[in-house]
Design a protein around this motif. Structure first.
Motif, PDB file in Angstrom:
ATOM      1  N   PHE A 144       1.079   6.550   5.378  1.00 46.46           N
ATOM      2  CA  PHE A 144       0.284   7.617   5.995  1.00 46.46           C
ATOM      3  C   PHE A 144      -0.405   7.064   7.231  1.00 46.46           C
ATOM      4  N   ASP A 145      -0.428   7.863   8.294  1.00 47.54           N
ATOM      5  CA  ASP A 145      -1.094   7.461   9.531  1.00 47.54           C
ATOM      6  C   ASP A 145      -2.527   7.963   9.614  1.00 47.54           C
ATOM      7  N   SER A 146      -2.885   8.931   8.778  1.00 49.84           N
ATOM      8  CA  SER A 146      -4.244   9.461   8.792  1.00 49.84           C
ATOM      9  C   SER A 146      -4.538  10.116   7.450  1.00 49.84           C
ATOM     10  N   LEU A 147      -5.815  10.276   7.153  1.00 51.41           N
ATOM     11  CA  LEU A 147      -6.208  10.960   5.920  1.00 51.41           C
ATOM     12  C   LEU A 147      -5.882  12.447   5.996  1.00 51.41           C
TER      13      LEU A 147
ATOM     14  N   ASP B 176      -7.139   1.647   0.207  1.00 50.83           N
ATOM     15  CA  ASP B 176      -6.050   2.039   1.106  1.00 50.83           C
ATOM     16  C   ASP B 176      -4.975   2.790   0.324  1.00 50.83           C
ATOM     17  N   VAL B 177      -4.727   4.031   0.731  1.00 52.80           N
ATOM     18  CA  VAL B 177      -3.726   4.863   0.062  1.00 52.80           C
ATOM     19  C   VAL B 177      -2.344   4.230   0.148  1.00 52.80           C
TER      20      VAL B 177
ATOM     21  N   ALA C 191       4.792   7.831  -4.496  1.00 49.52           N
ATOM     22  CA  ALA C 191       6.215   8.102  -4.288  1.00 49.52           C
ATOM     23  C   ALA C 191       6.516   8.388  -2.827  1.00 49.52           C
ATOM     24  N   TYR C 192       5.609   9.074  -2.175  1.00 44.64           N
ATOM     25  CA  TYR C 192       5.794   9.360  -0.744  1.00 44.64           C
ATOM     26  C   TYR C 192       5.742   8.066   0.059  1.00 44.64           C
ATOM     27  N   VAL C 193       4.731   7.238  -0.210  1.00 45.61           N
ATOM     28  CA  VAL C 193       4.563   6.005   0.545  1.00 45.61           C
ATOM     29  C   VAL C 193       5.734   5.052   0.315  1.00 45.61           C
TER      30      VAL C 193
ATOM     31  N   VAL D 155      -6.414   4.749   5.344  1.00 46.22           N
ATOM     32  CA  VAL D 155      -4.992   4.428   5.553  1.00 46.22           C
ATOM     33  C   VAL D 155      -4.871   3.238   6.499  1.00 46.22           C
ATOM     34  N   ASP D 156      -5.985   2.569   6.766  1.00 49.59           N
ATOM     35  CA  ASP D 156      -6.032   1.511   7.773  1.00 49.59           C
ATOM     36  C   ASP D 156      -6.351   0.140   7.194  1.00 49.59           C
ATOM     37  N   GLY D 157      -6.286  -0.008   5.884  1.00 50.30           N
ATOM     38  CA  GLY D 157      -6.651  -1.280   5.274  1.00 50.30           C
ATOM     39  C   GLY D 157      -5.578  -2.345   5.438  1.00 50.30           C
ATOM     40  N   ASP D 158      -5.930  -3.572   5.066  1.00 52.23           N
ATOM     41  CA  ASP D 158      -4.985  -4.694   5.119  1.00 52.23           C
ATOM     42  C   ASP D 158      -4.793  -5.324   3.742  1.00 52.23           C
TER      43      ASP D 158
END
Length: 298
Positions: free
Chosen positions: A204-207, A135-136, A166-168, A230-233
């Motif tokens: 991020f909401d999508s790759l 997960d990014v 840094a973005y996240v 981008v959907d992991g837990d």
């Protein structure tokens, strides 16, 4: 007394005949133009109606694909397994449940998980084991660098990983805005009697967003796209994740998937319009719980 009219006086003047002819031609030209305009408007209206119908059919089919895939997954997970004390109860033989998951997420299967048609509409859906990807949004610089080094030089991999992190984390945003969110999280945690944990400021909401941010500077990002999500837990399926993902994983390792992504597409036969829905579900026992829903037309 008889009055005799000469032939010249009985003839219509040439000027008047010219005006009449010009008026007739102009009238014909106007009628032709109006006919063309009306015809074009009718064609445009028909095309608009057809496109609207195709879009509605495509979306309905995509939703049907999500539902069909979900029902199929829950049916397989809920089916009585060898060693189960009674139907619907937790199976005693865990290897039997592993076999079910192996069949659901077999990497050798490239065909749709479900496919069907209704009238002139059709749909297909494939499955993605989200837990088998990195997960990014929570991998961190070290985890992303480890994965990126499999396809890029070390320095370049570290640079792109740092940029994504840094973005996240929001470290590239003004300190005031970032600090206000941190203080709010700390307050909420204190009220709940918990410790504040680092948050993803801008997950991020999508790759597609990941590629848009770094794709120009990292043309190799596509080579690891199937290892990213981008959907992991925060949990990694150790049995089905690749060695590269396991090496880069910073979260906990589990033996079974905890999330599944259903990629559903619907369309109307004969139309180029395709609707795609990406539905992320958390796997809880033998049921699926919706976590995220994305739509786009292709």
């Amino acid at each position: 007394m008889k009055t005799h009219l000469s032939g010249a006086s009985r003839r219509i003047p040439r000027a008047r005949r010219g005006v009449a002819l010009l008026t007739a031609l102009m009238t014909i030209a106007v009628l032709v133009s109006l006919t063309a305009v009306v015809g074009r408007a009718a064609r445009n209206s028909a095309n608009l109606t057809a496109n609207t119908r195709a879009t509605l059919v495509a979306r309905a089919m995509a939703e049907s694909a999500v539902l069909a895939a979900r029902v199929a997954i829950e049916t397989r997970l809920g089916a009585p397994l060898p060693g189960a004390p009674q139907p619907g109860a937790a199976p005693a033989d865990t290897s039997a449940l592993d076999t079910v998951y192996d069949a659901l997420f077999d990497p050798a299967l490239r065909t749709p998980f479900v496919t069907d048609s209704v009238g002139d509409g059709a749909f297909a859906a494939t499955l993605v084991n989200v837990s088998a990807r990195l997960d990014v949004n929570n991998a961190g610089v070290e985890g992303l660098t480890t994965l990126f080094r499999t396809v890029a030089p070390r320095d370049e991999a570290a640079r792109i990983a740092a940029r994504l992190d840094a973005y996240v984390r929001g470290t590239d945003t003004p300190a005031a805005a970032r600090d206000s969110l941190v203080r709010r999280d700390s307050l909420f945690a204190a009220l709940l009697g918990q410790s504040a944990t680092p948050r993803a400021m801008r997950p991020f909401d999508s790759l597609d967003e990941v590629e848009a941010l770094v794709g120009a500077d990292a043309p190799w990002i596509g080579a690891v796209a199937e290892a990213l999500t981008v959907d992991g837990d925060g949990r990694i399926d150790r049995r089905r994740a690749s060695p590269a993902v396991r090496a880069a994983a910073s979260g906990s390792l589990v033996d079974r998937p905890t999330r599944v992504l259903i990629v559903a597409r619907g369309w109307q036969r004969g139309s180029a319009v395709t609707q795609e829905i990406q539905a992320v579900y958390a796997i809880q026992d033998r049921e699926l719980r919706l976590v995220r829903w994305r739509e786009q037309s292709r």
